[in-house]
Design a protein around this motif. Structure first.
Motif, PDB file in Angstrom:
ATOM      1  N   GLY A  13     -17.621   0.989   5.339  1.00 21.27           N
ATOM      2  CA  GLY A  13     -17.890  -0.422   5.555  1.00 21.27           C
ATOM      3  C   GLY A  13     -19.155  -0.641   6.363  1.00 21.27           C
TER       4      GLY A  13
ATOM      5  N   THR B 121      -8.687   0.994  14.055  1.00 16.23           N
ATOM      6  CA  THR B 121      -9.582  -0.048  13.578  1.00 16.23           C
ATOM      7  C   THR B 121     -10.843  -0.149  14.415  1.00 16.23           C
ATOM      8  OG1 THR B 121      -7.669  -1.312  12.810  1.00 16.23           O
ATOM      9  CG2 THR B 121      -9.711  -2.540  13.094  1.00 16.23           C
TER      10      THR B 121
ATOM     11  N   TYR C   7     -12.798  -2.997  10.191  1.00 16.19           N
ATOM     12  CA  TYR C   7     -12.986  -1.758   9.442  1.00 16.19           C
ATOM     13  C   TYR C   7     -11.834  -0.833   9.807  1.00 16.19           C
ATOM     14  CZ  TYR C   7     -14.369   2.955   8.279  1.00 16.19           C
ATOM     15  OH  TYR C   7     -14.345   4.239   7.795  1.00 16.19           O
ATOM     16  N   HIS C   8     -11.143  -0.312   8.812  1.00 16.08           N
ATOM     17  CA  HIS C   8     -10.017   0.587   9.040  1.00 16.08           C
ATOM     18  C   HIS C   8     -10.468   2.030   8.823  1.00 16.08           C
ATOM     19  CE1 HIS C   8      -7.508  -3.066   7.666  1.00 16.08           C
ATOM     20  NE2 HIS C   8      -7.614  -3.071   8.979  1.00 16.08           N
TER      21      HIS C   8
ATOM     22  N   ASN D 197      -5.407   3.120   5.721  1.00 20.51           N
ATOM     23  CA  ASN D 197      -6.860   3.257   5.747  1.00 20.51           C
ATOM     24  C   ASN D 197      -7.469   2.331   4.704  1.00 20.51           C
ATOM     25  OD1 ASN D 197      -6.265   4.497   3.329  1.00 20.51           O
ATOM     26  ND2 ASN D 197      -7.136   6.469   3.845  1.00 20.51           N
ATOM     27  N   GLN D 198      -8.795   2.345   4.636  1.00 25.71           N
ATOM     28  CA  GLN D 198      -9.459   1.615   3.572  1.00 25.71           C
ATOM     29  C   GLN D 198     -10.182   2.611   2.687  1.00 25.71           C
ATOM     30  OE1 GLN D 198     -12.038  -0.982   6.084  1.00 25.71           O
ATOM     31  NE2 GLN D 198     -13.764  -0.158   4.906  1.00 25.71           N
TER      32      GLN D 198
ATOM     33  N   SER E 216     -11.108   5.458   7.651  1.00 27.91           N
ATOM     34  CA  SER E 216     -10.818   5.955   6.309  1.00 27.91           C
ATOM     35  C   SER E 216     -10.581   7.458   6.287  1.00 27.91           C
ATOM     36  CB  SER E 216     -11.978   5.600   5.373  1.00 27.91           C
ATOM     37  OG  SER E 216     -11.728   6.041   4.075  1.00 27.91           O
TER      38      SER E 216
ATOM     39  N   PHE F  81      -3.251   0.672  11.757  1.00 28.44           N
ATOM     40  CA  PHE F  81      -4.615   1.102  11.514  1.00 28.44           C
ATOM     41  C   PHE F  81      -5.307   1.505  12.816  1.00 28.44           C
ATOM     42  CE2 PHE F  81      -3.766  -2.245   8.326  1.00 28.44           C
ATOM     43  CZ  PHE F  81      -3.963  -1.519   7.156  1.00 28.44           C
TER      44      PHE F  81
ATOM     45  N   THR G  14       0.840  -1.191   0.000  1.00 32.22           N
ATOM     46  CA  THR G  14       0.000   0.000   0.000  1.00 32.22           C
ATOM     47  C   THR G  14       0.876   1.243   0.000  1.00 32.22           C
ATOM     48  OG1 THR G  14      -0.120   0.227   2.417  1.00 32.22           O
ATOM     49  CG2 THR G  14      -1.736  -1.234   1.373  1.00 32.22           C
TER      50      THR G  14
END
Length: 539
Positions: A394, A339, A352-353, A389-390, A355, A337, A322
């Motif tokens: 989510g 999280t 879930y990270h 992050n994502q 964002s 993260f 990443t």
């Protein structure tokens, strides 16, 4: 400048007084910009030179007063590192917003130079919304001061946010301020009485019609019965001791005890706050982590129970998988993260990270453009831009099929981002946060108030677990049904109504600012073209 500066400062003070969490003064938003508009008009009508610069300077000072007075608490999150660092860094949120606001005012002046006042004022609304949308979208994002947020303490007035989101509030504020300005300016300009009466009638209608519609909706809104029992835990652990003097196992003991103190056999979600488990856990080996095992153990008493908790996690890669990955001492790479975990009795874990990261503290702004600086930060221990992050929102699904939207702290001020999770199936919004960094200031109250707007936009209950407060439950109309006191160790529970219907705003998101931003870009191009023609004519 001397006579116009007090007008700009007056606007800054009026907007501050109107801003959350101050109750009973929201109405000042409808006239707060009038002194500023008068100051701009005075400069435009004057014979002085460099009018654009004067307008920028005067409006910047007024907006700086408003922003600094409203978000003064940002300093508290940084003061532990010392004033030499904290003061310059906090000047960024204090000053960046005012710089963009003043730029919108300068562009309005440039537009006035190539068109009439009426069209320029209409364009000004689009230019302002364009600034707000930019400030929620770019890497230095801080949409805390988006004008539509100003109605958070008077949520009964803006039930129509389920159609427009907060940008509908921005438009409402600006239209009424412009009409009030034109009415007042007309008194100075010997405006025809008939014109003035039309402006007064327009002001009254555009104030009362949205307000009346909202109040009617508020008092007639009925939730569909679909109950689910939720527990929100507030452990009240000093954020500066979480990763230091208090052992992780002791912190988890506090939260499990609070959970058990009010948990019911039918409780479906226990919410623990952001970074509730401060032990850095390898996501690929989380099932064997002692802190994870301890946190999960208490769920055995709750057949359908889920633990939705904040945690600190990491992932290890063999290559730089990443853009945020950093090298370790073993030739591999890793991401840290912030999280949210959803833990079940079955052993299934959902991740879930976070964002929407805090610029500077959690992410390196303009990472691609400033990628050459990454080795520098890595030598400094990755202190800046340290979190991965994502890419998108989510949803956590319980064993019984309930969809929960995990929202971590700063993310709760993005309406469209929260709406994405709802569009994916979230039936309620779970906000986990740690507002203890700001201490007992208005920051924690504003953060709670803004959550009401997410409830109205999505027509979802909001369950909020905050480490030191304020934890709360907010219904689909935006009413705070329960809330805790600040800096107390406690837990609260509530039967909330789940909702699966999608509002217009959830389906279409921020369509208003996107349209306004396109118009703003066209207006800037129009200004540039007109300026170019003018230069050729002079030549």
């Amino acid at each position: 400048m001397k006579k116009n500066l007090p007008l700009a400062i007056l606007s800054g003070l009026l907007l501050w007084i109107a801003w959350p969490p101050t109750p009973y003064t929201t109405f000042l938003l409808f006239i707060g910009f009038v002194p500023m508009l008068l100051a701009i008009e005075n400069i435009i009508q004057s014979t002085s030179e460099k009018k654009g610069r004067q307008i920028f300077n005067v409006t910047f000072i007024g907006f700086f007063v408003w922003n600094t007075a409203s978000v003064y608490w940002v300093y508290n999150a940084l003061k532990q590192v010392g004033n030499l660092v904290a003061i310059p860094i906090t000047l960024i949120p204090y000053s960046l917003g005012p710089l963009l606001m003043a730029t919108a005012c300068w562009l309005y002046y440039r537009l006035r130079m190539v068109t009439n006042r009426a069209w320029a004022l209409a364009g000004f609304v689009c230019l302002w919304i364009g600034y707000e949308y930019l400030h929620q979208s770019w890497d230095l994002n801080f949409p805390w001061m988006t004008l539509g947020n100003g109605f958070a303490v008077s949520h009964q007035w803006i039930q129509w946010y389920e159609y427009t989101g907060v940008y509908g509030g921005t438009i409402w504020v600006w239209i009424l301020n412009i009409l009030a300005f034109l009415i007042y300016a007309g008194l100075r300009e010997a405006q025809l009485k008939a014109v003035r009466l039309k402006l007064i009638a327009a002001f009254a209608l555009l104030l009362l019609l949205p307000l009346g519609f909202s109040l009617y909706t508020y008092y007639n809104y009925t939730e569909q019965k679909n109950p689910s029992n939720i527990v929100a835990v507030q452990p009240n652990i000093d954020p500066y001791e979480k990763a230091g003097s208090i052992p992780v196992s002791q912190q988890i003991d506090v939260m499990t005890h609070l959970s058990d103190s009010i948990g019911q056999p039918n409780t479906e979600f226990f919410l623990w706050p952001e970074t509730a488990i401060p032990d850095y856990m390898d996501e690929d080996r989380i099932q064997s982590n002692s802190s994870f095992i301890q946190a999960k153990r208490f769920l055995t008493k709750y057949k359908n129970g889920n633990l939705l908790t904040g945690a600190e996690t990491y992932k290890i890669y063999n290559t730089r998988a990443t853009a945020t990955a950093s090298p370790d001492m073993h030739g591999q790479f890793f991401d840290n993260f912030s999280t949210a975990l959803n833990i079940e009795n079955s052993g299934h874990v959902q991740f879930y990270h976070k964002s929407r990261l805090v610029p500077g503290a959690e992410s390196l702004p303009f990472g691609n453009a400033l990628a050459f600086l990454k080795p520098v930060f890595e030598h400094l221990g990755g202190a800046t831009g340290a979190y991965g992050n994502q890419p998108d929102a989510g949803v956590f699904y319980s064993q019984s099929g309930i969809g929960a939207d995990p929202v971590i702290c700063f993310e709760s001020i993005w309406g469209e981002y929260v709406a994405r999770s709802v569009r994916k199936g979230a039936q309620f919004i779970a906000v986990i946060t740690n507002d203890g960094w700001w201490e007992n200031t208005s920051g924690k109250d504003q953060h709670l108030d803004y959550a009401k707007l997410r409830a109205i936009e999505t027509r979802r209950w909001v369950a909020r677990s905050a480490n030191t407060g304020i934890s709360a439950f907010i219904n689909q109309r935006g009413d705070v049904v329960q809330q805790t006191k600040w800096w107390t160790k406690t837990a609260i529970k509530q039967d909330i109504n789940l909702n699966s219907e999608l509002t217009f705003y959830v389906q279409h998101g921020d369509y208003l600012p996107r349209a306004a931003s396109v118009i703003a870009i066209l207006l800037i191009g129009f200004i540039a073209v007109k300026k170019g023609f003018k230069k050729r004519a002079v030549a």
